[in-house]
Scaffold this active site. Structure first.
Site, short mmCIF file in Angstrom:
data_model
loop_
_atom_site.label_atom_id
_atom_site.label_comp_id
_atom_site.label_asym_id
_atom_site.label_seq_id
_atom_site.Cartn_x
_atom_site.Cartn_y
_atom_site.Cartn_z
N GLU A 111 0.86 -1.19 0.00
CA GLU A 111 0.00 0.00 0.00
C GLU A 111 0.89 1.23 0.00
O GLU A 111 2.03 1.15 0.44
CB GLU A 111 -0.86 0.02 1.28
N LYS A 113 2.23 4.70 1.44
CA LYS A 113 2.29 5.25 2.80
C LYS A 113 1.91 6.72 2.72
O LYS A 113 2.71 7.57 2.30
CB LYS A 113 3.69 5.07 3.40
N ASP A 115 1.15 10.39 3.72
CA ASP A 115 1.81 11.26 4.68
C ASP A 115 0.83 12.32 5.18
O ASP A 115 0.74 13.42 4.62
CB ASP A 115 3.02 11.90 4.01
N ARG A 134 -4.25 9.72 16.65
CA ARG A 134 -3.35 8.70 17.15
C ARG A 134 -2.76 9.05 18.52
O ARG A 134 -2.55 8.19 19.36
CB ARG A 134 -2.21 8.51 16.14
N TYR A 223 -6.94 2.38 5.54
CA TYR A 223 -6.02 1.29 5.20
C TYR A 223 -6.06 0.09 6.12
O TYR A 223 -5.35 -0.88 5.89
CB TYR A 223 -4.58 1.80 5.12
N LYS A 310 10.87 3.41 3.01
CA LYS A 310 10.92 4.87 2.81
C LYS A 310 11.67 5.20 1.53
O LYS A 310 12.75 4.66 1.28
CB LYS A 310 11.65 5.52 4.00
N CYS A 404 29.77 41.46 13.94
CA CYS A 404 28.43 41.03 14.34
C CYS A 404 27.37 41.76 13.52
O CYS A 404 27.42 42.98 13.40
CB CYS A 404 28.23 41.31 15.83
N CYS A 407 25.50 44.27 16.11
CA CYS A 407 26.11 45.36 16.84
C CYS A 407 27.47 45.76 16.27
O CYS A 407 28.17 46.61 16.82
CB CYS A 407 26.26 45.00 18.32
N CYS A 422 30.22 36.79 18.97
CA CYS A 422 30.23 38.23 19.15
C CYS A 422 30.58 38.47 20.61
O CYS A 422 29.85 38.05 21.50
CB CYS A 422 28.87 38.84 18.83
N CYS A 428 25.13 43.64 22.99
CA CYS A 428 24.56 43.08 21.77
C CYS A 428 23.11 42.63 22.02
O CYS A 428 22.84 41.79 22.87
CB CYS A 428 25.43 41.91 21.32
#
Ligand code: AMP
Ligand code: ZN
Length: 666
Positions: A111, A113, A115, A134, A223, A310, A404, A407, A422, A428
Site C-alpha cells: 500500500e 504510505k 503522509d 493517534r 487502510y 521509505k 556582528c 552590533c 560576538c 549586543c
C-alpha cells in the site's frame, strides 16, 4: 409520505450521492441538484427537531465548537511502523518472519504510505460514532465533530454485511492542490502561508470550530480494519471490504505473491509518486495472512508483520541568494543560507543552516551558486552539494562575516571551536534578549507570558536591563506597553513573583553560564549547595567534581569573576530567589531492601541515573518495565501516560521524587 419517511429517504439519497462524488469520483447528479436536496433536508429537519440524527448529511457543514478535545484510550493500540530503506532490509525482514513462522514463503499487500495525520474511526451498527487521533498510540483526542465534516468519511454505511462494531484506521490528508489553494488565500489576506500539507492536515483536526474544518479540502484514506478476526482471513480482503462498504481506500494497493512482486511495486512508485495529487513518503508492506499477523505479533513499538519502505530523501536544486548570520544568546554566530524559495517534499524551503565557517569552506560555496538541497525526515533542510556546472564565471567565494550583524563588534573565534562569537556580551541586543528568554524558559524559571518581542519592548522602554530587573516590574509599568492587556500584565507580574520558589538548580541553569546545561546545573547545585560555595570554588575544586571537565570549570570561574555577574546575583538575592539548596548526602542503607523500582521521566533534583543510583545504594532493585511484581513507579515530569496507566491497572504505587527523598529520610 410522512415527514419521517421523507427525511429518511433524503438522508440515504444524500449519503449515496456524497459517496459517489467524494469517494468514487463519479457523481450522477449536478452540484446544484445536490445543494437543492440538501436545502430541502435542512428545512425538514428544522421543522422536525425530534428526528435529529447526529449522522445526518446536514451535519457535514459543521458549526459545533469543541473547546476541549477529550482524551480517549484506544481499544487497540496504534503502533508505529518499522522503517526500511533498501531491499536488503526487506529480504532480512522476510527471512526473520519465515524463520519465526516456520514457512518458506509469504505473500504481502503493498500500500502507499500516505503522509498525513492518522485517525481511528469507530462504527457501531454502521454509523460513525467516534473519531480519535493517534496521540501517543495509547490514547488520542476525540475529534469526531471535526471528522464528520470530511466528505469522504462515511457517516452511515449503506452495505449490510459489516460487523456490529468495528474500528477502521486511516490517514487524514490535504491534497497538494488544496494546500496550495489555501495558501493563495492566506497570502492574499496578508497571512503567513502554511508550511506543508501534513502539518496543516493534522492542525485542522484540532480546530475548535468544525465549520472551519468543513471549509478545508481534507480527505480521508483508509487502510486497516480492526475487527473480530473471524470476519476476514487476509489484509487484501479487508481492503476490498472497506472499499465495498463505501470507504475511501485509494485503489493503488496490490497483492504481491512474493518479495519480487513487492520490489516491482517499489520500482513503479519510486518514479510515479511525484505524479500523485497528494504526498506519500513510502510504501507499506504487510503480511497478507491475518493468522500470520497474529502469530508474528508486535515489538514494543511496531507490528512485526508490517514494514514501511521509505523513499530516498527528495533533493531539489535552487539558488543561494544570500548568507545571513544569526546571533544566539551566548553570542554564537550561526550562518544561514537564504535560498530562492523552492518546494521540497511538500514544504516551501527558504533557508538552510550552514553551521559554521568551516562548513561553508568545506562546501566551497560561492555567492549565487546553484545548490542541491535535501531534507531527511523532520530535520532542517541541508545543502548537500553545489552544481559546479552552473557556477557563474567571476563568482566569489562566501566571505565569512567579520563583524556582528547586530552590533558591528568584530567577531572572535577560539582556536578549538568551530563557532564564531560576538564578544559584546553586554551590549549586543539578541544576546541580551536571549539571556532573558533563557532565564524565563520552562526548564529554568518557567515564567509564562513574555515573548522575545515583549522582552525587547521592556528593554527599549528602559524597564529592564537584565533578567534580574524583572523582579522590580509592576503592573503599571507593563500596561502602557503596546500589546499588553491589563489581564496579561497581571499574569506576568504574578508569574514573576511565583518564580522565587523555583529551586536553586533551575535558577543556576537560568543564569545561562556557557556550558552549564540542565544536567550540569543539577550536578553543581547538589555538589556545592549554594551559589556562594559555587562562586568561591577554584578551578581545581570544580575540575574535581564528577563529570565537570576543564571547559565547564573555566567557564564557571570566568562567569563569577565578572562584576556584572556578581551584581546580577546580588539583585537576585535581594529579590528572594532560591540560591541554595540542601545537599542531600545520599544515604546508604537497607531501607529499600526487597523493593523493586521503575524510574521514569525527568526529575528536579536528581538526574534519572542518579536517582537509580540512590535507590540501589539503599538496597532497592531497579527494573526496566512495570509488572505486578514492581513495588513502586517513581514518576517524573514527561513520563509517558502508558506507564502511569499500567501502574494504576496493576495497582503499583506511584511516587514522586519528593516522596522518595522523604522515604529515605525517614
Ligand atoms: P510512522 O509514524 O513513520 O511510524 O508510520 C506509521 C504511520 O504511518 C501510521 O500511524 C499511519 O498513520 C501511517 N500510514 C500511512 N499509510 C499507511 C498504510 N498504508 N498502512 C499503515 N499505516 C500507514
Ligand atoms: Zn553583537
Amino acid at each position: 409520505m410522512t415527514a419521517e419517511e421523507q427525511i429518511n429517504a433524503l438522508r440515504s439519497e444524500l449519503h449515496d450521492h456524497n459517496k459517489r462524488y467524494y469517494v468514487e469520483d463519479a457523481p450522477i447528479i449536478s452540484d446544484q441538484e445536490f445543494d437543492e436536496k440538501l436545502a430541502e433536508l435542512i428545512a425538514l429537519e428544522a421543522l422536525n427537531p425530534q428526528l435529529f440524527d447526529p449522522n445526518s448529511p446536514t451535519q457535514r457543514v459543521g458549526g459545533t465548537i469543541t473547546k476541549n478535545f477529550n482524551t480517549v484510550m484506544h481499544k487497540h493500540r496504534m503502533y508505529s511502523l518499522d522503517n526500511s530503506y533498501n531491499r536488503q532490509d526487506l529480504l532480512d525482514w522476510e527471512a526473520r518472519m519465515c524463520k519465526n513462522l516456520g514457512v518458506a514463503q509469504l505473500d504481502y499487500t503493498c500500500e502507499l504510505k500516505y503522509d498525513g495525520a492518522s485517525i481511528s474511526l469507530t462504527y457501531k451498527k454502521g454509523a460513525l460514532v467516534q473519531a480519535v487521533t493517534r496521540g501517543d498510540g495509547f490514547q488520542g483526542d476525540d475529534v469526531t465533530q471535526n471528522i464528520k465534516t470530511i466528505r469522504s468519511v462515511p457517516l452511515k454505511i449503506a452495505s449490510n454485511t459489516f460487523p456490529e462494531q468495528f474500528t477502521i484506521r486511516g490517514e487524514i490528508m490535504l491534497p497538494i492542490a488544496g494546500f496550495k489553494a489555501m495558501n493563495v488565500l492566506r497570502i492574499k489576506a496578508g497571512e503567513e502561508p502554511y508550511m506543508n500539507p501534513r502539518n496543516t492536515a493534522s492542525g485542522s483536526l484540532k480546530l475548535q470550530d468544525s465549520s472551519l474544518v468543513a471549509a478545508r479540502p481534507l480527505v480521508c484514506f483508509l487502510y486497516q480494519i480492526v475487527a473480530d478476526r473471524s470476519y476476514f482471513d487476509t489484509q487484501l480482503e479487508t481492503l476490498n471490504a472497506a472499499t465495498k462498504w463505501g470507504f475511501n481506500v485509494p485503489k493503488h494497493y496490490t497483492h504481491a505473491a512474493s518479495m519480487d512482486r513487492v520490489f516491482a511495486f517499489l520500482d513503479q512508485w519510486e518514479t510515479k509518486r511525484t505524479s500523485l495529487p497528494y504526498e506519500i513518503d513510502g510504501v507499506v508492506i504487510k503480511v497478507n495472512s491475518l493468522a500470520y499477523q497474529e502469530q508474528l505479533g508486535y515489538t514494543a513499538k511496531s507490528p512485526r508483520w508490517a514494514m514501511a519502505y521509505k523513499f530516498k530523501a527528495e533533493a531539489v536544486e535552487t539558488s543561494l541568494e544570500d548568507v545571513v548570520y544569526q546571533v544566539g544568546r551566548t553570542g554564537a554566530i550561526t550562518p544561514v543560507a537564504q535560498l530562492k524559495p523552492v518546494l521540497l517534499g511538500g514544504t516551501i524551503v527558504k533557508r538552510a543552516s550552514l553551521h559554521n565557517a568551516a562548513f561553508i569552506t568545506g562546501l566551497g560555496l560561492h555567492y549565487n551558486d546553484s545548490v542541491f538541497v535535501e531534507k531527511g525526515g523532520e530535520i532542517i533542510p541541508k545543502i548537500t552539494a553545489i552544481n559546479a556546472e552552473k557556477r557563474q564565471i567571476n563568482s566569489h567565494p562566501i566571505a565569512y562575516a567579520t563583524v556582528c550583524p547586530e552590533c558591528a563588534t568584530p567577531l572572535e573565534r577560539n582556536l578549538d571551536e568551530a563557532q564564531h562569537y560576538c564578544p559584546n556580551v553586554l551590549g549586543c541586543m539578541p544576546q541580551r534578549i536571549g539571556r532573558v528568554a533563557h532565564f524565563i524558559s520552562r526548564k529554568a524559571m518557567d515564567i509564562d507570558g513574555l515573548g522575545a518581542e515583549t522582552i525587547q519592548l521592556l528593554m527599549q522602554h528602559g524597564l529592564i536591563d537584565t533578567f534580574a530587573d524583572l523582579y522590580t516590574l509592576r503592573e503599571e509599568d507593563l500596561i502602557p506597553l503596546e500589546r499588553i492587556a491589563e489581564k496579561s500584565a497581571q499574569n506576568i507580574v504574578q508569574a514573576i513573583a511565583n518564580s522565587v520558589q523555583v529551586p536553586f538548580a533551575r535558577v543556576l541553569f537560568g543564569l545561562g553560564i556557557r556550558y552549564v546545561g540542565q544536567t550540569v546545573a543539577k550536578k553543581l547545585a547538589q555538589h556545592f549547595g549554594s551559589i556562594d560555595a559555587l562562586s568561591n570554588a577554584s578551578l581545581e575544586t570544580l575540575e574535581g567534581v564528577d563529570e565537570i571537565g576543564t571547559r565547564i570549570a573555566h567557564s564557571i570561574v570566568a562567569y563569577f569573576k565578572s562584576d556584572q555577574s556578581r551584581k546580577l546575583i546580588l539583585q537576585l538575592r535581594q529579590a528572594g530567589l532560591q540560591l541554595e539548596q540542601q545537599i542531600i548526602q545520599t544515604p546508604t542503607s537497607a531501607l529499600l531492601k526487597d523493593l523493586r523500582f521503575v524510574v521514569s521521566g525527568v526529575f528536579e533534583r536528581y538526574s534519572r541515573d542518579e536517582l537509580k543510583e540512590v535507590i540501589e545504594q539503599n538496597g532497592g532493585k531497579i527494573v526496566s518495565s512495570i509488572s505486578a511484581k514492581t513495588s513502586y513507579l517513581v514518576a517524573g515530569d514527561k513520563m509517558g501516560p502508558a506507564k502511569k496507566i499500567k501502574a494504576e491497572t496493576l495497582g503499583v504505587s506511584i511516587l514522586s521524587e519528593a516522596d522518595l527523598v522523604a522515604m529515605l529520610a525517614s
